[in-house]
Motif scaffolding. Structure first.
Motif, short mmCIF file in Angstrom:
data_model
loop_
_atom_site.label_atom_id
_atom_site.label_comp_id
_atom_site.label_asym_id
_atom_site.label_seq_id
_atom_site.Cartn_x
_atom_site.Cartn_y
_atom_site.Cartn_z
N PRO A 111 0.80 -1.23 0.00
CA PRO A 111 0.00 0.00 0.00
C PRO A 111 0.83 1.27 0.00
CG PRO A 111 -0.02 -1.02 2.17
CD PRO A 111 0.66 -1.99 1.26
N GLY A 112 2.12 1.19 0.34
CA GLY A 112 2.96 2.38 0.36
C GLY A 112 4.30 2.10 1.01
N PHE A 113 5.08 3.15 1.25
CA PHE A 113 6.39 2.99 1.84
C PHE A 113 6.87 4.32 2.39
CE2 PHE A 113 6.99 3.48 -2.79
CZ PHE A 113 7.64 4.71 -2.81
N TYR A 114 7.96 4.26 3.16
CA TYR A 114 8.64 5.43 3.71
C TYR A 114 9.76 5.82 2.75
CZ TYR A 114 11.74 8.08 6.85
OH TYR A 114 12.54 9.04 7.42
N SER A 115 9.93 7.12 2.50
CA SER A 115 10.92 7.56 1.53
C SER A 115 11.30 9.02 1.81
CB SER A 115 10.37 7.42 0.10
OG SER A 115 11.37 7.72 -0.86
N ALA A 116 12.02 9.63 0.87
CA ALA A 116 12.46 11.01 1.06
C ALA A 116 12.68 11.69 -0.29
CB ALA A 116 13.76 11.07 1.88
N PHE A 117 12.51 13.01 -0.31
CA PHE A 117 12.92 13.87 -1.41
C PHE A 117 14.25 14.48 -1.03
CE2 PHE A 117 8.40 13.62 -2.06
CZ PHE A 117 8.19 13.77 -3.43
N LEU A 118 15.22 14.44 -1.95
CA LEU A 118 16.54 15.02 -1.72
C LEU A 118 16.77 16.16 -2.71
CD1 LEU A 118 18.70 11.76 -1.42
CD2 LEU A 118 17.35 12.89 0.36
#
Length: 455
Positions: A111-118
């Motif tokens: 359904p989704g995940f943890y991530s980041a914009f760099l």
């Protein structure tokens, strides 16, 4: 044009500099203002969080993003894969073609995940959760397209900044995005202290929630689940769960005890590195993923560098008085730093002791340098943010912990909790008089020790 003074003079007084104030009076004024801030912080200090419960995350906001180019657009901006992509290299592609889909979270049906914009230099812009929009929240351009609609969860104070960032890179991509109203969809956190399993059991009440997206929060064991649900999450709204309802402060305390940073106050925008912020240990970076903004420095740091600093949970305790003689051995939450009985103070020393009884981590300014007690030298770390007597700090591992870095030779004796103490100070004048200070001890959670690279 007439020349105006820097500040308007008070009625009946001439616009000349204020009279001289001696150092003693200045310290008295400063102590009065600090005491006022402490009293307000103590009044709002949250109680210990329940072992099981759920909380509305007022510190988070949502952005919907949908359209035919939405998967490819996100693929080039975030640190986790959104779409399935071939493994680099023909031989590796043939050997691992069957397992490629299993490492792509959304491609595998999660359904989704943890991530980041760099940014381009590999610094963190936003820590986010990305969800597959199965609720039809997004605009019609992508909602009916099946698999091309997403919801991005970000720090509430940075939602407009992220929307501007998306607009900057959108160019001619066929997608639409908008910031969701607070009353449209709400983000919740659910935790159960009796289980740390990242999977969602079929018999769990969470699996029966309607109009909701349930995502296991795998950043650290015991974090629980993220839930997106239609509705504003007001006082009369909630999740149909047999758990105690808490607030965002209780969620913060749980994060601090587990050592999980979140938001710009704990992962400073355009300054924090993703690996120093533990995003690699929390599953926020896929190092096999193809090109994205900021990838070069992130990969180079991973394979050629040593991570000497990491964000760790810390416990604050008094710099003087009861409880200040040795480092605490256990990370336990209390609503304030110094505990003790209140009484009528006698003299300046008693007043200071009485004030310390109500000192909270919220009173300690952010971005303070951490120094070694009674030892001059380089900074041991940076204090970030806290509540009660716990918080997070960016710590030098070889100085503040017993973690041994691979291939690194210690420049000093190994960390000894019976000898090494660390302190943060603030509020001193130019002559080094006055001011406040608290000591702190950093802890390395078990889950972090298990995930630290050992090569």
């Amino acid at each position: 044009m007439p020349i105006l003074p820097r500040s308007a003079p008070r009625r009946g007084l001439s616009p000349f500099p204020l009279p001289f104030v001696c150092q003693s009076c200045r310290r008295s004024q400063r102590q009065f203002s600090v005491t006022s801030r402490r009293a307000s912080a103590t009044a709002t200090a949250p109680p210990p969080p329940p072992s099981s419960g759920y909380a509305l995350l007022t510190s988070r906001r949502l952005i919907s993003l949908a359209g035919p180019d939405a998967p490819k657009f996100l693929q080039g901006l975030i640190t986790q894969p959104v779409i399935d992509e071939p493994t680099i290299g023909a031989v590796r592609h043939r050997l691992h073609a069957s397992s490629t889909a299993s490492r792509t979270s959304l491609a595998a049906g999660a359904p989704g995940f943890y991530s980041a914009f760099l940014n381009a230099t590999g610094r963190v812009l936003h820590d986010v959760f990305v969800y597959r929009d199965t609720l039809g929240i997004s605009a019609g351009a992508g909602a009916a397209d099946g698999g091309n609609a997403f919801v991005v969860e970000v720090d509430a104070g940075q939602v407009d900044t992220l929307a501007h960032h998306i607009k900057r890179y959108k160019l001619r991509s066929k997608l639409e995005f908008r910031v969701l109203d607070e009353g449209e969809v709400a983000a919740w956190q659910v935790w159960d202290g009796s289980s740390s399993s990242p999977s969602l059991p079929e018999q769990s009440p969470l699996s029966r929630l309607k109009d909701s997206i349930v995502l296991p929060d795998t950043r650290a064991p015991g974090m629980g689940y993220r839930v997106l649900r239609r509705g504003g999450g007001g006082a009369d709204d909630g999740l149909d769960l047999d758990l105690a309802r808490s607030d965002d402060d209780a969620y913060r305390v749980r994060r601090y005890l587990l050592g999980v940073p979140e938001g710009q106050a704990e992962i400073p925008r355009e300054h924090a590195l993703p690996l120093e912020s533990n995003m690699d240990l929390m599953g926020g970076i896929d190092f096999r993923k193809g090109c994205y903004v900021g990838q070069e420095l992130t990969i180079r740091t991973r394979h050629r560098g040593v991570i000497r600093k990491r964000i760790l949970p810390c416990l604050l305790y008094p710099a003087s008085g009861p409880g200040s003689s040795s480092n605490p051995e256990k990370l336990e939450y209390a609503p304030y730093i110094a505990a003790g009985e209140e009484g009528e103070g006698q003299g300046e020393g008693e007043n200071e002791k009485k004030q310390q009884q109500h000192l909270s981590a919220a009173d300690v300014p952010s971005n303070l340098s951490i120094g070694r007690e009674r030892v001059k030298g380089r900074s041991a770390g940076t204090w970030l943010r806290g509540v009660g007597n716990v918080g997070l700090a960016l710590c030098r591992l070889q100085i503040m912990t017993d973690v041994e870095l691979p291939g690194e030779t210690a420049a000093r004796a190994p960390y000894d909790p019976a000898r090494d103490e660390f302190v943060v100070k603030w509020g001193e004048d130019e002559e080094g008089n006055g001011g406040q200070a608290v000591k702190l001890t950093a802890f390395v959670p078990d889950w972090m020790r298990e995930r630290l690279p050992m090569w």
